[in-house]
Design a protein around this motif. Structure first.
Motif, mmCIF file in Angstrom:
data_model
loop_
_atom_site.group_PDB
_atom_site.id
_atom_site.type_symbol
_atom_site.label_atom_id
_atom_site.label_comp_id
_atom_site.label_asym_id
_atom_site.label_seq_id
_atom_site.Cartn_x
_atom_site.Cartn_y
_atom_site.Cartn_z
ATOM 1 N N MET A 1 39.590 43.764 42.043
ATOM 2 C CA MET A 1 39.925 44.441 40.788
ATOM 3 C C MET A 1 40.390 43.433 39.739
ATOM 4 S SD MET A 1 39.003 47.513 41.167
ATOM 5 C CE MET A 1 39.570 48.034 39.549
ATOM 6 N N LYS A 2 41.177 42.443 40.120
ATOM 7 C CA LYS A 2 41.603 41.408 39.174
ATOM 8 C C LYS A 2 40.406 40.632 38.649
ATOM 9 C CE LYS A 2 46.239 40.819 40.948
ATOM 10 N NZ LYS A 2 47.145 40.027 41.768
ATOM 11 N N HIS B 1 38.213 51.764 47.709
ATOM 12 C CA HIS B 1 39.085 52.218 48.806
ATOM 13 C C HIS B 1 38.316 53.104 49.789
ATOM 14 C CE1 HIS B 1 43.099 50.695 48.027
ATOM 15 N NE2 HIS B 1 42.888 50.871 46.739
ATOM 16 N N ASP C 1 42.341 44.672 52.063
ATOM 17 C CA ASP C 1 43.193 43.633 51.502
ATOM 18 C C ASP C 1 42.484 42.816 50.418
ATOM 19 O OD1 ASP C 1 41.500 42.441 53.356
ATOM 20 O OD2 ASP C 1 43.011 41.042 54.094
ATOM 21 N N GLU D 1 38.238 51.327 41.554
ATOM 22 C CA GLU D 1 39.250 51.093 42.588
ATOM 23 C C GLU D 1 39.222 52.192 43.646
ATOM 24 O OE1 GLU D 1 43.884 49.739 43.102
ATOM 25 O OE2 GLU D 1 43.173 50.308 41.111
ATOM 26 N N ASP E 1 42.586 44.437 45.699
ATOM 27 C CA ASP E 1 43.373 43.953 44.557
ATOM 28 C C ASP E 1 42.728 42.717 43.928
ATOM 29 O OD1 ASP E 1 45.237 45.968 44.727
ATOM 30 O OD2 ASP E 1 46.708 44.765 45.830
ATOM 31 N N ARG E 2 42.293 41.801 44.752
ATOM 32 C CA ARG E 2 41.642 40.578 44.252
ATOM 33 C C ARG E 2 40.340 40.920 43.525
ATOM 34 N NH1 ARG E 2 41.653 37.800 48.740
ATOM 35 N NH2 ARG E 2 39.594 38.462 49.383
#
Length: 139
Positions: A66-67, A52, A60, A48, A63-64
């Motif tokens: 990482m999921k 970044h 944006d 993560e 998060d997607r």
């Protein structure tokens, strides 16, 4: 063979940003629907943080991404390590998972073959290994 390795965070990140690269080919072979690969919280945190820091990766979408990655991981308990403790953290991850091999392209680990009983392989070396057919019988 894909279940006997720990993937370094750089492999996940490089696969996320460099389609067609050796890390992406490794990820496609290792992360299969319905299967989980061992990892640690340190690796997830590094993925993560690295995403970044990749300017070309849309913030944006982190998060997607990482999921998506997390759905393929089975996190094992490990000691805490600092963000720059790659060697120690990856050796500890492999040991915590009961594995003997780490796939990473981290430049500081490129010259290491083995550390404390844990073998380090580049993504290219691992791909060669898994795509090379066995020798014919009797040779």
């Amino acid at each position: 063979m894909a279940d006997d390795i720990i993937l370094g965070p750089d492999v996940f990140v490089n696969a996320s940003v460099a389609l067609g690269s050796p890390p992406e080919h490794v990820i496609r072979r290792v992360l299969q629907p319905g299967k989980k690969t061992k990892s640690t919280e340190w690796i997830v945190q590094r993925i993560e943080a690295m995403l970044h820091n990749v300017e070309s990766f849309k913030k944006d979408a982190i998060d997607r991404q990482m999921k998506t990655i997390l759905q393929f991981l089975d996190l094992v308990d490990d000691d805490e390590h600092g963000p720059d403790a790659w060697t120690e953290a990856l050796v500890a991850a492999a040991k915590a998972a009961g594995l003997k091999r780490v796939v990473t392209d981290h430049p500081d680990l490129a010259d290491k073959d083995e550390v404390d009983g844990i073998e380090f392989l580049s993504s290219e070396a691992w791909l060669v290994e898994v795509t090379t057919p066995p020798p014919p019988p009797g040779t």
